[in-house]
Enzyme design. Structure first.
Site, PDB file in Angstrom:
ATOM      1  N   GLU A  61       0.814  -1.204   0.000  1.00  0.00           N
ATOM      2  CA  GLU A  61       0.000   0.000   0.000  1.00  0.00           C
ATOM      3  C   GLU A  61       0.855   1.266   0.000  1.00  0.00           C
ATOM      4  O   GLU A  61       0.521   2.248  -0.689  1.00  0.00           O
ATOM      5  CB  GLU A  61      -0.943   0.001   1.205  1.00  0.00           C
ATOM      6  CG  GLU A  61      -2.111  -0.966   1.092  1.00  0.00           C
ATOM      7  CD  GLU A  61      -1.704  -2.412   1.345  1.00  0.00           C
ATOM      8  OE1 GLU A  61      -2.477  -3.324   0.952  1.00  0.00           O
ATOM      9  OE2 GLU A  61      -0.617  -2.634   1.934  1.00  0.00           O
ATOM     10  N   HIS A 130     -10.831  -5.638   8.126  1.00  0.00           N
ATOM     11  CA  HIS A 130     -11.549  -5.510   6.868  1.00  0.00           C
ATOM     12  C   HIS A 130     -12.783  -4.613   7.001  1.00  0.00           C
ATOM     13  O   HIS A 130     -13.472  -4.385   6.008  1.00  0.00           O
ATOM     14  CB  HIS A 130     -11.996  -6.886   6.364  1.00  0.00           C
ATOM     15  CG  HIS A 130     -10.883  -7.749   5.878  1.00  0.00           C
ATOM     16  ND1 HIS A 130      -9.897  -8.225   6.708  1.00  0.00           N
ATOM     17  CD2 HIS A 130     -10.596  -8.227   4.642  1.00  0.00           C
ATOM     18  CE1 HIS A 130      -9.057  -8.972   5.996  1.00  0.00           C
ATOM     19  NE2 HIS A 130      -9.461  -8.990   4.743  1.00  0.00           N
TER      20      HIS A 130
END
Length: 330
Positions: A61, A130
């Site tokens: 990321e 998540h």
């Protein structure tokens, strides 16, 4: 022409349109190419535009966002997908130390027209990390706009509007409503302006400010309050968290004289805390009661068996509003 689309379909259509219109736009992210993204938001775009416009990136990321910043500084318009909002933590250095500061750091010489998309929020039975709702981290970072649609029409219009600006945008997509509804969405290009809230239901007794998936819990609660107790609720979908639309909020509260803020992020330090502070600061004399916040709890999003309890349900919203009204009468 309008069709009934899901949020996923509306976002896919917006990305397709943007890639077609502007060859400076490209997409970057893990599995967004051949696989079409973990939620299939970028489905078929790889086949249509090729691997130079829809780029499958390595599992990093920080690397994805860092590369996108460099591309934006050199004249391109990257749209990054982070697979889940909770995976954005490794990229915070790039976002908070560089992306949000480059216009200021260069005294306006450089712009960073970069969009970071991410699925966010709870209620889909996802594993840990998540289902994060950490929008306040970016809300507190001047230089970055924060946008959260609550329906397919807004999803397409807000994403297109975000692409027209010259500043970075964190574009958060509530997973819970990705495919849970279909709404009419025009096939043509249109925009929903950033920084402008939407009054989706007018009322005279209480103003409720909300965003994302919580809008639908608030709508359900408002309908029950009106049908069973005669309480008239005005609902404001904030749509853009930063910069938020204070004019619409003030106009609503002047009418109702009561304000409730509903969000699924934890209570402490949430966006609702700032909204409550600003409302109290600017409208104290017009309020009949303190601003009420109905939020998630100050814990990480829990596992499946109690996930629904963590979220502000319509029943909890009704209960909290009734408690507020009882305390006023006393």
């Amino acid at each position: 022409m309008q069709r009934d689309l899901t949020v996923v379909q509306a976002l896919n259509e917006a990305l397709d349109l943007l890639l077609t219109e502007d060859d400076k736009i490209l997409l970057l992210g893990q599995d967004i190419g051949k696989n079409g993204g973990v939620f299939r938001v970028t489905e078929n775009l790889f086949n249509k535009f090729g691997d130079h416009r829809v780029v499958d990136t390595p599992l990093s990321e920080a690397g994805i966002v860092g590369c996108a910043i460099g591309l934006a500084l050199n004249g391109l318009k990257p749209i990054v997908e982070i697979e889940f909002f909770g995976f954005i933590y490794p990229a915070l250095e790039q976002i908070l130390s560089h992306l949000s500061r480059l216009r200021m750091r260069t005294q306006g010489k450089y712009e960073v027209p970069l969009i970071i998309r991410a699925p966010y929020g709870a209620g889909v039975r996802a594993p840990e990390l998540h289902s994060e709702s950490i929008e306040s981290l970016f809300f507190q970072s001047p230089g970055v706009k924060v946008v959260i649609p609550s329906n397919p029409y807004d999803a397409k219009g807000l994403l297109i509007a975000a692409s027209e600006g010259h500043d970075p945008v964190i574009f958060l997509e509530p997973m819970r409503i990705y495919r849970s509804m279909r709404h009419p969405v025009p096939q043509h290009r249109y925009t929903v302006p950033l920084g402008k809230a939407n009054v989706i239901k007018e009322g005279k007794d209480i103003s409720i400010i909300c965003w994302g998936a919580m809008v639908w819990n608030v709508i359900k609660a408002a309908d029950q309050l009106e049908n069973t107790q005669g309480i008239s609720v005005e609902i404001i979908d904030l749509r853009t968290l930063y910069p938020f639309d204070m004019d619409t909020i003030k106009e609503s509260i002047r009418k109702t004289q009561r304000a409730v803020i509903v969000h699924e992020a934890p209570l402490t330090g949430g966006v609702g805390a700032e909204l409550a502070a600003v409302i109290h600061d600017r409208m104290f004399g017009e309020l009949k009661s303190p601003v009420k916040r109905i939020t998630g709890f100050d814990v990480p999003v829990p596992q499946f068996s109690i996930e629904d309890y963590y979220l502000p349900s319509s029943d909890r919203i009704i209960h909290e509003i009734n408690q507020m009204l009882v305390s006023i009468k006393r």
